[in-house]
Write a protein that holds these residues in place. Structure first.
Motif, short mmCIF file in Angstrom:
data_model
loop_
_atom_site.label_atom_id
_atom_site.label_comp_id
_atom_site.label_asym_id
_atom_site.label_seq_id
_atom_site.Cartn_x
_atom_site.Cartn_y
_atom_site.Cartn_z
N TYR A 1 -2.59 -4.85 8.80
CA TYR A 1 -1.50 -4.16 9.48
C TYR A 1 -0.50 -3.76 8.41
N GLY A 2 0.00 -2.52 8.49
CA GLY A 2 0.96 -2.03 7.51
C GLY A 2 2.30 -1.71 8.15
N TRP A 3 3.37 -2.35 7.67
CA TRP A 3 4.73 -2.09 8.13
C TRP A 3 5.34 -1.01 7.26
N ASP A 4 5.76 0.08 7.88
CA ASP A 4 6.29 1.23 7.16
C ASP A 4 7.52 0.85 6.34
N VAL B 1 0.81 8.64 5.31
CA VAL B 1 1.51 7.73 6.22
C VAL B 1 2.63 6.94 5.53
N GLY B 2 2.82 7.08 4.23
CA GLY B 2 3.93 6.42 3.55
C GLY B 2 3.56 5.14 2.84
N ASP B 3 4.59 4.32 2.58
CA ASP B 3 4.44 3.05 1.88
C ASP B 3 4.49 1.91 2.89
N HIS B 4 3.72 0.82 2.61
CA HIS B 4 3.61 -0.27 3.59
C HIS B 4 3.56 -1.64 2.93
N ILE B 5 4.13 -2.61 3.62
CA ILE B 5 3.84 -4.01 3.36
C ILE B 5 2.61 -4.31 4.20
N GLY C 1 0.82 -1.20 0.00
CA GLY C 1 0.00 0.00 0.00
C GLY C 1 0.85 1.24 0.00
N THR C 2 0.32 2.34 -0.56
CA THR C 2 1.05 3.60 -0.61
C THR C 2 0.09 4.78 -0.51
N ASP C 3 0.59 5.91 0.02
CA ASP C 3 -0.22 7.12 0.12
C ASP C 3 -0.03 8.06 -1.07
#
Length: 189
Positions: free
Chosen positions: A165-168, A139-143, A130-132
């Motif tokens: 859940y998103g890990w930055d 909130v940035g990019d996430h796994i 995911g990405t903003d």
């Protein structure tokens, strides 16, 4: 009438009478009992999870480092393939995130896999990215990893609840790990 014709006629009459007697005896004999087969899961008799779907969702996204909760509203589209009671699929989503005083877009792409608990209830896990979209207040990019439950409400519509859940992955000052909770509905084509 010669004797050959008499023998042939007698043979014909006796065969016909004897065949009728056999047929009458067969009618009176009951058929042997055959046990019913054990019930087998029938993936074709319930909701059809195969194919494309699209829908809308609403929820909350929690920015863990900032301690903020942001409200989301969005849309998703995806495709499923059902194999007996297993399901695999892929989904893309775009959410509007309402962060006081700004708003930004958050997109995600997920791979899904699950099992049919019943013909109408799907329990699944999801993993993706995911990405903003480089938002100034995002909130940035996430796994992303999580899961959910999806219930077939009608022949074409399902409703679901999902947690991710998103890990930055950005590592900058405004990015953070996130919790993402959503409820939504999908129309299946």
């Amino acid at each position: 009438m010669n004797s050959l014709k008499k023998v042939a006629l007698a043979a014909l009459l006796s065969t016909t009478a004897f065949g009728g007697a056999l047929a009458a005896d067969a009618i009176g004999v009951p058929a042997p009992a055959i046990p019913a087969p054990a019930p087998v899961y029938d993936a074709g008799s319930g909701f059809d999870w195969n194919g494309f779907y699209a829908g809308a969702s609403a929820g909350a996204q929690n920015n863990i480092d900032a301690g903020e909760t942001e409200w989301t509203i969005g849309a998703q589209a995806g495709v499923n393939a059902q194999f007996d009671f297993f399901l695999v699929g892929a989904e893309v989503a775009l959410d509007g995130v309402f962060d006081d005083p700004d708003m930004y877009a958050y997109g995600s792409a997920l791979a899904r896999g699950g099992v049919l608990v019943t013909e109408e209830l799907l329990a699944y896990g999801a993993i993706g990215y995911g990405t903003d979209f480089d938002a100034a207040t995002g909130v940035g990019d996430h796994i992303l990893a999580g899961g959910g439950l999806e219930f077939a409400a009608t022949d074409d519509v399902s409703v679901r609840g999902q947690y991710l859940y998103g890990w930055d992955q950005s590592g900058d000052a405004t990015s953070s790990d996130i919790h993402k909770f959503q409820i939504g509905a999908n129309f299946h084509f």
